[in-house]
Design a protein around this motif. Structure first.
Motif, PDB file in Angstrom:
ATOM      1  N   ASN A 488       1.533  -1.244   0.176  1.00  0.00           N
ATOM      2  CA  ASN A 488      -0.166  -0.156   0.248  1.00  0.00           C
ATOM      3  C   ASN A 488       1.035   1.370  -0.352  1.00  0.00           C
ATOM      4  N   ALA A 489       1.898   1.272   0.891  1.00  0.00           N
ATOM      5  CA  ALA A 489       3.042   2.509   0.767  1.00  0.00           C
ATOM      6  C   ALA A 489       3.782   2.364  -0.051  1.00  0.00           C
ATOM      7  N   SER A 525      -1.868   6.967   9.222  1.00  0.00           N
ATOM      8  CA  SER A 525      -0.686   7.733   8.657  1.00  0.00           C
ATOM      9  C   SER A 525      -0.755   7.771   7.309  1.00  0.00           C
ATOM     10  N   LEU A 526      -0.611   6.159   6.911  1.00  0.00           N
ATOM     11  CA  LEU A 526      -0.302   6.504   5.188  1.00  0.00           C
ATOM     12  C   LEU A 526      -2.014   7.163   4.538  1.00  0.00           C
ATOM     13  N   LYS A 527      -3.050   6.808   5.388  1.00  0.00           N
ATOM     14  CA  LYS A 527      -3.989   7.238   5.090  1.00  0.00           C
ATOM     15  C   LYS A 527      -3.839   8.652   4.452  1.00  0.00           C
ATOM     16  N   PHE A 528      -3.391   9.820   5.527  1.00  0.00           N
ATOM     17  CA  PHE A 528      -3.508  10.835   5.851  1.00  0.00           C
ATOM     18  C   PHE A 528      -2.068  11.319   4.899  1.00  0.00           C
ATOM     19  N   SER A 529      -1.458  11.063   4.482  1.00  0.00           N
ATOM     20  CA  SER A 529       0.236  11.196   4.033  1.00  0.00           C
ATOM     21  C   SER A 529       0.204  10.922   2.245  1.00  0.00           C
ATOM     22  N   GLU A 530       0.613  12.372   2.074  1.00  0.00           N
ATOM     23  CA  GLU A 530       0.939  12.696   0.416  1.00  0.00           C
ATOM     24  C   GLU A 530       2.070  11.751  -0.456  1.00  0.00           C
ATOM     25  N   ASP A 561       4.228  10.602  11.026  1.00  0.00           N
ATOM     26  CA  ASP A 561       3.833  11.134   9.613  1.00  0.00           C
ATOM     27  C   ASP A 561       4.527  11.920   9.150  1.00  0.00           C
ATOM     28  N   THR A 562       4.370  12.553   8.189  1.00  0.00           N
ATOM     29  CA  THR A 562       4.320  13.904   7.685  1.00  0.00           C
ATOM     30  C   THR A 562       3.353  13.833   6.783  1.00  0.00           C
TER      31      THR A 562
END
Length: 654
Positions: A488-489, A525-530, A561-562
């Motif tokens: 996913n990442a 974190s993956l969902k809300f990171s660009e 996360d960023t």
């Protein structure tokens, strides 16, 4: 003069007030009887004296007539020698005659006997005359009689005309002594009467004094003692040195008072003990309790009621409860309280929202307190329950059901709409359209599945399900989580970073639950990171020296996360059910239950979730876990337990 008289009057009034009504009536009756008897006695004495005077008058008249008949011829013959001898013999022969005076027709006294008597001597030396009425000589058989008082008594004066051959020769004046026997008897009777009267009253006064000292005073003391006993003063005693029946009564009274005092002390001790038990019982119950009487005066209040009503430091016992209640409560229960005190109803229930001090919702139950026979109302019991948490839970439950229904309705509606379209118009649709419809139905089904799974997971966590806690290798759980989200990442172009300490110790927890926490946090974190961003997982042991509050070693786990970050106003509500950041930033959809599940799992582990976030920079979630000890394996059953290392050790020791 007036001051001593006033003092005497006050003394007599005080002395008279000391007597009882019966004694006063007896004194008045004695006075009346003594006055009547004395009056009768003096009337009898006066009657006797009048009879004696009349007898003296008759005797003087008869004696004068007799003597005049004998001396008249001698005076007519001027035989004064014979007259003197006869008069002397007559005077010597009787003691009734006090004096004898002879006067001629002109009233001039020419002879008297005895001459040494003052009356006779004065009459002879002064040459007095006897002045009689002019027609006195005509009344031969009616001597003139008069009486006069002398130091020796009342003397009867008799004047007899001397007539010979119808010739007026002069007048004979006799002084008749009173009857000595009658005088002595009369005086004796009078003296005896006075003595008896005085004796009676001396005896009455002495009897009154003796009565006041020996009977009235003890009775008054006894009456005062009885009133004191009736008023509840059982320490009252009567200390009078009396014997006889009255002494026995006083002795019995003192024994009764002493016994009542002992009974009172015992009853007070028992009542105090029972009151202490009641107060202890009331103070330990979770609900607030206030007991009032029929006049709304507070009798008892427990600490819970003080806390709910804000009565800390206020002395409300003995005051009107309506003066201290919050205005909202006072408005609601004032009328029902008075109705219950009047016996118009037996109970009542209210739910009231309080905005004073702290906002809370309370339930108030009013119940009448009856006597043992359940005939009369002795007071009213006010039970106060703080149902704020219950109301919040009910609201949360209603909101949860509403949110779940809303979340379920959307995918179900979409699935139903696309399936109906395929069923009715499938032949008219192209292959690509049918594939798009089926793909949408599949996505909505996955979304529905995730929602149901999240709800089930949250329900399991809050239902009290038991979980085994033991040694967990965090490095392995982190590695498994990263492998799961690696593809996913890569698809989103996000770099996954793993920073796990080499010598990381085992932690106490449940592997599956911790794996679910890591999966939820990494997935968010993956969902809300660009694309081009980073998601890092760090795990390291905290230094006990740097963290003095730690009882033993702890391991901290951080997920950074960023991504888009979380606004400060959303950070407090981020762990609530169905709260979604995408509602505000309009990004990817989710169930809104992931972080709520994470919080519940951490509470199961005796830990708390923390976050640091800045909008546009990124977010870091972190939590601490206890280092596993050999004796710390435990079965956790309650979702509300705080699982610290010490609690594990105590449970294992038991």
């Amino acid at each position: 003069m007036l001051a001593p008289l006033k003092t005497i009057q006050e003394a007599i009034a005080n002395w008279w007030s000391e007597f009882t009504l019966q004694t006063k009536l007896l004194a008045v009756a004695t006075l009346a009887v003594s006055l009547v008897m004395s009056g009768l006695t003096f009337w009898a004495v006066n009657t006797i004296q009048q009879d004696a005077r009349m007898n003296d008058t008759r005797f003087g008249s008869d004696l004068g007539l007799l003597l005049a008949a004998n001396v008249a011829p001698l005076i007519a013959d001027h035989n004064l020698t014979e007259l003197a001898q006869f008069s002397q013999r007559f005077y010597s022969s009787t003691s009734s005659v006090r004096y004898m005076l002879y006067a001629d027709e002109t009233g001039k006294i020419f002879f008297g006997i005895p001459f040494w008597e003052p009356e006779v001597e004065n009459s002879l030396t002064i040459k007095r005359r006897i002045k009689l009425p002019e027609d006195y000589s005509n009344d031969r058989e009616k001597p003139m009689v008069r009486q006069h008082t002398t130091p020796d008594g009342i003397v009867t004066d008799v004047f007899i005309p001397l007539i010979v051959n119808e010739q007026y020769q002069g007048v004979l004046a006799l002084g008749i002594n009173p009857n000595q026997t009658a005088v002595i008897s009369t005086n004796f009777t009078r003296d005896v009467t006075i003595a008896v009267f005085i004796t009676i009253w001396v005896m009455v006064i002495l009897a009154g004094v003796i009565n006041a000292l020996t009977i009235t005073k003890p009775i008054k003391e006894l009456l005062v003692g009885v009133k004191q006993i009736a008023a509840g003063n059982f320490k009252q005693r009567i200390d009078l040195p009396l014997g006889g029946e009255l002494g026995e009564v006083i002795l019995s009274f003192n024994e009764m008072a002493e016994r009542l005092e002992r009974y009172e002390e015992q009853n007070i001790e028992e009542l105090t003990a029972e009151k202490a038990k009641l107060e202890t019982l009331v103070s330990t119950i979770a609900d607030g309790a206030v007991l009032i009487d029929n006049s709304m005066q507070v009798i008892l209040v427990n600490p819970t009621a003080r806390r709910i009503f804000g009565w800390e430091g206020i002395e409300v016992e003995g005051t009107n409860v309506l003066h201290h209640l919050p205005s909202a409560v006072q408005i609601e229960i004032t009328r029902p309280l008075y109705e219950m005190a009047a016996g118009e109803c037996e109970s009542a229930e209210f739910r009231i929202h309080l905005n004073e001090a702290t906002k809370r919702t309370i339930r108030i139950l009013l119940t009448t307190v009856l006597n043992l026979q359940r005939e009369s109302i002795k007071g009213i019991a006010i039970t106060v329950q703080d149902i704020t948490r219950e109301v919040e839970l009910n609201e949360a439950k209603s909101q949860f059901i509403s949110n779940v229904s809303h979340e379920l309705r959307t995918p179900l509606f979409n699935i139903k709409s696309f399936i109906e379209t395929l069923h009715e118009y499938g032949e008219d649709l192209s292959v690509e359209q049918r594939q798009d419809f089926l793909q949408t139905v599949n996505n909505e089904t996955d979304r529905l599945t995730r929602l149901v799974n999240d709800v089930l997971d949250l329900s399991k966590l809050e239902s009290g399900r038991s979980y085994n806690f033991g040694a967990v290798d965090l490095a392995q759980a982190i590695e498994q989580t990263l492998r799961t989200y690696q593809l996913n990442a890569r698809d989103k172009g996000i770099e996954l970073i793993q920073e796990v300490a080499i010598d990381l110790p085992l932690v106490l927890g449940n592997y599956d639950l911790l794996l679910q926490v890591l999966a939820n946090l990494v997935g968010n974190s993956l969902k809300f990171s660009e694309s081009g961003g980073q998601v890092a997982i760090r795990a390291y042991q905290l230094d006990p020296q740097s963290h003095s509050h730690l009882a033993s070693g702890e391991v901290r786990v951080e997920i950074s996360d960023t991504g888009i970050g979380i606004a400060p106003e959303d950070q407090q509500a981020i762990f609530d059910r169905f709260f979604r950041v995408e509602n505000r930033v309009h990004t990817l959809e989710g169930t809104g239950l992931g972080l709520s599940i994470v919080r519940n799992i951490m509470e199961r582990h005796g830990s708390h979730m923390h976050l640091v976030s800045e909008v546009g920079v990124g977010t870091t979630f972190w939590f601490n876990l206890n280092v596993f000890q050999e004796e710390s394996q435990i079965l956790v059953e309650s979702p509300s337990e705080t699982l610290t290392r010490q609690s594990y050790q105590q449970a294992n020791a038991q």
